[in-house]
Enzyme design. Structure first.
Site, PDB file in Angstrom:
ATOM      1  N   GLY A   1       0.807  -1.217   0.000  1.00 13.33           N
ATOM      2  CA  GLY A   1       0.000   0.000   0.000  1.00 13.33           C
ATOM      3  C   GLY A   1       0.839   1.265   0.000  1.00 13.33           C
ATOM      4  CB  ALA A   2       4.349   1.853  -0.700  1.00  9.09           C
ATOM      5  CB  SER A   3       0.416   3.718  -4.581  1.00  8.38           C
ATOM      6  OG  SER A   3      -0.844   3.453  -3.988  1.00  8.38           O
ATOM      7  NE  ARG A   4      -4.048   6.470  -3.195  1.00 11.78           N
ATOM      8  CZ  ARG A   4      -4.455   5.417  -3.892  1.00 11.78           C
ATOM      9  NH1 ARG A   4      -4.768   4.291  -3.283  1.00 11.78           N
ATOM     10  NH2 ARG A   4      -4.546   5.472  -5.194  1.00 11.78           N
ATOM     11  N   GLY A   5      -0.387   7.950   0.935  1.00 11.06           N
ATOM     12  CA  GLY A   5      -0.611   7.984   2.377  1.00 11.06           C
ATOM     13  C   GLY A   5       0.595   7.645   3.228  1.00 11.06           C
ATOM     14  CB  ILE A   6       0.763   5.971   6.531  1.00  7.21           C
ATOM     15  CG1 ILE A   6      -0.129   6.979   7.278  1.00  7.21           C
ATOM     16  CG2 ILE A   6       1.849   5.443   7.469  1.00  7.21           C
ATOM     17  CD1 ILE A   6      -0.951   6.380   8.399  1.00  7.21           C
TER      18      ILE A   6
ATOM     19  CE1 TYR B   1     -10.240  -0.799   9.931  1.00  5.54           C
ATOM     20  CE2 TYR B   1     -10.902   0.150  12.039  1.00  5.54           C
ATOM     21  CZ  TYR B   1     -10.006   0.069  10.981  1.00  5.54           C
ATOM     22  OH  TYR B   1      -8.882   0.853  10.975  1.00  5.54           O
TER      23      TYR B   1
ATOM     24  CE  LYS C   1      -6.563  -3.004  -4.317  1.00  4.37           C
ATOM     25  NZ  LYS C   1      -7.989  -3.360  -4.140  1.00  4.37           N
TER      26      LYS C   1
END
Length: 414
Positions: free
Chosen positions: A17-22, A168, A42
């Site tokens: 999940g490194a394409s944005r955010g944290i 969640y 993704k």
């Protein structure tokens, strides 16, 4: 801000999940040391609502001084993860640090959560974390300073963190249980830790949950990146910890946290799963998807506990309260005594009553009638009501906090 020391030069980080955010912020922090970063996410094509792709992230990482390998990865797909791991080892010679950042969130109750959403959260948060760790461990064991860092909360069995979004919570706690187990399993070889923010962090996901107005109550992603950097700089003996970003940085000598705030000096919203006396979090995070409150006002004639509460409210209205508050509040009350009520603490000497407010409300509060009475009688703190999902808020969060002064006056009258 925490300065870079160069300790991660030449290290290879595999970040989901490194394409944005944290995730991207952690990648950029490491890149400043000259680290190699595998962007396992993704997003290969731009999303209409979410910024960034694995390719734009790669460009930023290389511009910051690192080397990047963008890989299309859905962490639910074992082959995609396996292929990305093999590419990482082939290009960079190994893997030193794994960051399990990819996550899915849906804040609804049991009856309102489709199984498709349950499967998504469990598949990404829990299974994806476990699977990615499993496939990276053989290479991490070869590293001299191996780390697994899961962006997940401390395990907390307080029921308030389950009752409004059980699926969640189970999914996020699954990530934390991986820390608990793997830290012991690989003790002495791989440091396995969790990192969680003390306050809400401004990300695209936060904007989608709480709207862009919530940004001023958040800190920037940089605080998580700096805290992660501190953890990576520690030896493998630092393991099994459920670290909180601010606590980590305080131990490193950081005292000025305004630099991390989106709006320095503004009240901050605490994140989930931390049993502290919070301010307020984002306006939809306590029970997104719950049915709307009834608009009927059967108590308008003066009968019932809500009407009695408003009689007391009218008795304590004053120009001083209006001057110190400057807000118009609308209450959507559900449950046994449903209705719409308002308190005007902005105009003249103030007013209160049933029905829609005479002017546009600055804040809309939705809650059950029983909890409303408890809150205004001092038996339920508004902040805790919000954190537990009993109170939902839309509008100016600062004004919502100011409502506590009114409730203190109420308590003195009862």
């Amino acid at each position: 801000m925490l300065p870079n020391t160069g300790k991660l030069a030449g290290c290879t980080l595999f970040i989901t999940g490194a394409s944005r955010g944290i995730g991207k912020a952690i990648a950029l922090k490491a890149a400043k040391d000259g680290a190699n970063v595998v962007i396992a996410a993704k997003t290969a094509q731009a999303h209409p609502k979410l910024p960034g792709t694995i390719y734009t992230a790669a460009e930023e990482i290389e511009a910051a001084g690192g080397r990047a390998l963008p890989c299309i990865v859905d962490v639910r797909d074992e082959k995609q993860i396996s292929d990305a791991v093999e590419q990482a080892v082939s290009k960079f010679g190994g893997i030193d640090i794994l960051v399990n950042n990819a996550s899915a969130i849906n804040l609804t109750g049991t009856l309102q959560t489709p199984m498709k959403k349950v499967d998504l959260m469990l598949g990404i948060n829990l299974r994806g974390t476990y699977l990615t760790s499993k496939l990276c461990v053989p290479y991490l064991l070869k590293s001299k300073n191996a780390h697994i860092l899961n962006l997940s909360p401390p395990l907390n069995l307080n029921p308030i963190w389950f009752k409004n979004h059980t699926a969640y919570t189970m999914a996020k706690y699954g990530m934390s249980m991986c820390v608990l187990g793997m830290a012991e399993e690989f003790r002495g070889s791989i440091a396995v830790n969790a990192l969680w923010p003390k306050t809400a962090i401004q990300t695209a996901a936060m904007d989608m949950l709480g709207g862009t107005d919530v940004a001023n109550q958040c800190r920037k992603v940089d605080i998580m990146a700096d805290a992660a950097y501190c953890i990576f700089s520690k030896p493998p003996s630092y393991t099994g910890n459920f670290a909180i970003d601010e606590d980590v940085l305080r131990k490193e000598g950081i005292v000025d946290f305004d630099t991390y705030a989106v709006a320095p000096g503004h009240p901050l919203l605490p994140d989930f799963f931390l049993d502290e006396d919070p301010e307020l979090i984002t306006n939809k995070m306590g029970g997104e998807g719950a049915p709307p409150a009834s608009k009927a006002s059967p108590e308008a004639a003066g009968d019932g506990p809500i009407a009695e509460t408003f009689k007391i409210i009218k008795g304590i209205l004053s120009p001083d309260v209006v001057k110190s508050t400057q807000g118009v509040y609308k209450f959507d009350i559900s449950g046994e005594h449903p209705g719409v009520w308002y308190i005007d603490l902005k105009n003249d000497a103030g007013s209160a009553g049933s029905g829609e407010p005479p002017v546009q409300a600055d804040v809309v509060m939705s809650m059950d009638s029983a909890d409303f009475v408890k809150m205004f009688s001092g038996n339920l703190k508004p902040t805790m009501a919000f954190m537990s999902g009993k109170l939902k808020i839309k509008g100016d969060m600062t004004l919502a906090i100011k409502m506590e002064k009114m409730m203190s006056l109420m308590k003195a009258k009862l």
